[in-house]
Design an enzyme around this catalytic site. Structure first.
Site, PDB file in Angstrom:
ATOM      1  N   ASP A 161     -13.146   2.793  -0.665  1.00  0.00           N
ATOM      2  CA  ASP A 161     -12.344   3.186   0.334  1.00  0.00           C
ATOM      3  C   ASP A 161     -12.894   4.177   1.199  1.00  0.00           C
ATOM      4  O   ASP A 161     -14.024   4.940   0.769  1.00  0.00           O
ATOM      5  CB  ASP A 161     -10.924   3.555   0.041  1.00  0.00           C
ATOM      6  CG  ASP A 161      -9.817   3.216   1.183  1.00  0.00           C
ATOM      7  OD1 ASP A 161     -10.174   3.109   1.998  1.00  0.00           O
ATOM      8  OD2 ASP A 161      -8.732   3.619   0.564  1.00  0.00           O
ATOM      9  N   HIS A 162     -12.329   4.473   2.402  1.00  0.00           N
ATOM     10  CA  HIS A 162     -13.028   5.845   3.301  1.00  0.00           C
ATOM     11  C   HIS A 162     -14.132   6.445   2.755  1.00  0.00           C
ATOM     12  O   HIS A 162     -14.234   7.034   1.833  1.00  0.00           O
ATOM     13  CB  HIS A 162     -11.980   6.936   3.381  1.00  0.00           C
ATOM     14  CG  HIS A 162     -10.636   6.333   3.743  1.00  0.00           C
ATOM     15  ND1 HIS A 162      -9.219   6.905   4.016  1.00  0.00           N
ATOM     16  CD2 HIS A 162     -10.104   4.998   4.583  1.00  0.00           C
ATOM     17  CE1 HIS A 162      -8.587   6.372   4.661  1.00  0.00           C
ATOM     18  NE2 HIS A 162      -8.888   5.235   4.734  1.00  0.00           N
ATOM     19  N   CYS A 181      -3.774   2.658  -4.197  1.00  0.00           N
ATOM     20  CA  CYS A 181      -4.743   3.493  -3.379  1.00  0.00           C
ATOM     21  C   CYS A 181      -4.726   5.027  -4.074  1.00  0.00           C
ATOM     22  O   CYS A 181      -3.870   5.580  -4.071  1.00  0.00           O
ATOM     23  CB  CYS A 181      -4.271   3.496  -1.891  1.00  0.00           C
ATOM     24  SG  CYS A 181      -5.331   4.560  -0.945  1.00  0.00           S
ATOM     25  N   HIS A 209      -7.765   0.334  -4.184  1.00  0.00           N
ATOM     26  CA  HIS A 209      -8.749   1.143  -2.990  1.00  0.00           C
ATOM     27  C   HIS A 209      -9.012   2.199  -4.085  1.00  0.00           C
ATOM     28  O   HIS A 209      -8.294   3.066  -4.257  1.00  0.00           O
ATOM     29  CB  HIS A 209      -7.928   1.808  -2.155  1.00  0.00           C
ATOM     30  CG  HIS A 209      -7.654   0.468  -0.997  1.00  0.00           C
ATOM     31  ND1 HIS A 209      -6.513   0.826  -0.020  1.00  0.00           N
ATOM     32  CD2 HIS A 209      -7.720  -0.570  -1.119  1.00  0.00           C
ATOM     33  CE1 HIS A 209      -6.321  -0.273   0.779  1.00  0.00           C
ATOM     34  NE2 HIS A 209      -7.150  -1.287   0.209  1.00  0.00           N
ATOM     35  N   TYR A 229     -14.795   4.383   7.662  1.00  0.00           N
ATOM     36  CA  TYR A 229     -15.262   2.900   7.579  1.00  0.00           C
ATOM     37  C   TYR A 229     -16.810   2.721   7.823  1.00  0.00           C
ATOM     38  O   TYR A 229     -16.988   1.826   8.589  1.00  0.00           O
ATOM     39  CB  TYR A 229     -14.322   1.850   8.096  1.00  0.00           C
ATOM     40  CG  TYR A 229     -12.988   1.687   7.263  1.00  0.00           C
ATOM     41  CD1 TYR A 229     -12.984   0.980   6.171  1.00  0.00           C
ATOM     42  CD2 TYR A 229     -11.994   2.528   7.677  1.00  0.00           C
ATOM     43  CE1 TYR A 229     -11.907   0.934   5.464  1.00  0.00           C
ATOM     44  CE2 TYR A 229     -10.698   2.585   6.920  1.00  0.00           C
ATOM     45  CZ  TYR A 229     -10.593   1.691   5.827  1.00  0.00           C
ATOM     46  OH  TYR A 229      -9.602   1.554   5.042  1.00  0.00           O
ATOM     47  N   HIS A 235       0.717  -1.160   0.206  1.00  0.00           N
ATOM     48  CA  HIS A 235      -0.047  -0.058   0.177  1.00  0.00           C
ATOM     49  C   HIS A 235       0.912   1.241   0.012  1.00  0.00           C
ATOM     50  O   HIS A 235       1.766   1.443   0.717  1.00  0.00           O
ATOM     51  CB  HIS A 235      -0.827   0.038   1.277  1.00  0.00           C
ATOM     52  CG  HIS A 235      -1.818   1.110   1.315  1.00  0.00           C
ATOM     53  ND1 HIS A 235      -1.671   2.353   1.785  1.00  0.00           N
ATOM     54  CD2 HIS A 235      -3.431   0.959   1.087  1.00  0.00           C
ATOM     55  CE1 HIS A 235      -2.833   3.047   1.563  1.00  0.00           C
ATOM     56  NE2 HIS A 235      -3.711   2.269   1.340  1.00  0.00           N
TER      57      HIS A 235
HETATM   58  C1  DNO Z   1      -6.642   3.193   5.464  1.00  0.00           C
HETATM   59  C2  DNO Z   1      -6.226   2.073   4.703  1.00  0.00           C
HETATM   60  C3  DNO Z   1      -4.913   1.877   5.387  1.00  0.00           C
HETATM   61  C4  DNO Z   1      -4.400   0.345   4.677  1.00  0.00           C
HETATM   62  C5  DNO Z   1      -2.811  -0.155   5.169  1.00  0.00           C
HETATM   63  C6  DNO Z   1      -2.403  -1.178   4.556  1.00  0.00           C
HETATM   64  O1  DNO Z   1      -7.677   3.273   5.785  1.00  0.00           O
HETATM   65  O2  DNO Z   1      -6.140   2.072   3.379  1.00  0.00           O
HETATM   66  O3  DNO Z   1      -4.848   1.625   6.655  1.00  0.00           O
HETATM   67  O4  DNO Z   1      -5.220  -0.576   5.419  1.00  0.00           O
HETATM   68  O5  DNO Z   1      -1.987   0.985   4.866  1.00  0.00           O
HETATM   69  O6  DNO Z   1      -1.374  -1.938   4.931  1.00  0.00           O
END
Ligand code: DNO
Length: 346
Positions: A308-309, A236, A263, A322, A198
């Site tokens: 994501d988020h 990401c 992501h 989340y 990531h």
């Molecule tokens: C945040 C996530 C990160 C991710 C880690 C992977 O919400 O995208 O915390 O899980 O960096 O190791």
């Protein structure tokens, strides 16, 4: 692409049943949460996640994360044993049917924000980052601490860690990453697992901490360390996208065969090194979600994607980034975007 959703285990307020009700959802992204970084996960705990998911018709093929302990990143005397433990986790996960492991190599902090409930004009709130605020909170010189910081370190431990990393520097961190990859990737190959690093979030250093997974040039260096597809990336979009110099469509076109997990989230730049998280669609922010998805489809991407988020909307309270509602909206947006692109591409 296979649409997935992050699940934080039994304590997650978003249940597996709710996740399974999101249209076209194929699986969950999860981890064993009761073992400290560096420990070996029991086969029972791994299989329990798989069985719980299966009861709701969901696969468990992606782990996020198997955390890399600081001792490995610092390359100290504890590193060799901890790398061996890491390899054992990769073997056990492969045996249980996991196909992709997301991890990161960020010193001390994972994602970093200056605000967790940034109020937006429509009444939503979201995570936000403002470099000015972050730098004013340097733990070496101030008493303040940022939201989301790992509370498991006390102030003295934190100072020691920051000093150790400042001494290590970027090249030192690269060297320790190389040692890690050269041990872990062959095990991943044998176990049928794709490792997917990531990026650093945000993709720049702070407080003297080196951060190296930041953009195209460094990715190239990273992939060359062990030149096999199992040594791959979690793309990401919100993390790389925080730096407007990162061209994400170009990254997809350049490294398509190394991207195993995506992501997909959007952020809006609101100043220099200042951004806030927004709804997933392209027009909500600064990231070209359509262009990125299009490049993935054009390159034949068949890996895992997750929204994501999310923002907190409709009065939802929950784990920052989340909650259910906005991530579910993101998921259906992504499903629609990919349906159109995949059908056009046939
Ligand atoms: C945040 C996530 C990160 C991710 C880690 C992977 O919400 O995208 O915390 O899980 O960096 O190791």
């Amino acid at each position: 692409m296979k649409l997935t959703f992050r699940w934080y285990g039994d304590s997650d307020p978003v249940s597996l049943e709710k996740i399974s009700q999101i249209p076209t959802m194929t699986g969950i992204v999860s981890a064993v949460y009761d073992v400290k970084p560096g420990g070996v996960w029991s086969e029972e705990s791994i299989l329990k996640i798989k069985e719980d998911a299966a009861k709701h018709g969901l696969d468990f093929e992606v782990v996020e994360s198997v955390p890399v302990p600081e001792d490995i990143k610092l390359g100290n005397e504890k590193a060799p044993q901890l790398i061996e433990n890491y390899c054992e986790n990769v073997r056990r996960l492969g045996k249980a049917g996991v196909k992709c492991i997301c991890y990161n190599f960020m010193p001390v902090f994972d994602w970093l924000r200056s605000e967790l409930e940034h109020q937006q004009a429509d009444g939503a709130n979201a995570l936000a980052y403002d470099e000015q605020t972050v730098l004013a909170m340097n733990p070496l010189t101030s008493e303040l601490s940022l939201p989301g910081w790992d509370a498991s370190y006390n102030k003295e431990e934190l100072k020691e860690l920051l000093n150790a990393y400042a001494k290590l520097g970027e090249e030192g961190l690269w060297k320790n990453l190389e040692t890690f990859l050269k041990a872990v990737i062959p095990v991943a190959v044998e176990s049928g697992v794709n490792m997917a690093i990531h990026p650093d979030d945000p993709p720049w250093g702070m407080f003297g901490l080196p951060r190296i997974i930041t953009g195209k040039e460094n990715l190239k260096r990273f992939f060359d360390i062990v030149p096999v597809t199992n040594n791959g990336l979690t793309l990401c979009t919100g993390s790389f996208g925080a730096n407007p110099d990162n061209d994400l469509v170009d990254m997809v076109n350049s490294f398509a065969d190394r991207i195993h997990f995506v992501h997909l989230r959007n952020i809006k730049h609101t100043g220099k090194r200042k951004f806030e998280e927004v709804g997933h669609p392209t027009e909500c922010g600064s990231v070209d979600m359509y262009g990125i998805a299009k490049a993935l489809v054009k390159n034949g991407f068949d890996g895992y994607v997750r929204p994501d988020h999310g923002r907190m909307i409709w009065g939802e309270k929950g784990r920052y980034g989340y909650g259910l509602f906005d991530r579910a909206l993101g998921a259906t947006y992504l499903a629609g975007l990919f349906e159109a692109l995949e059908k056009e591409n046939r």
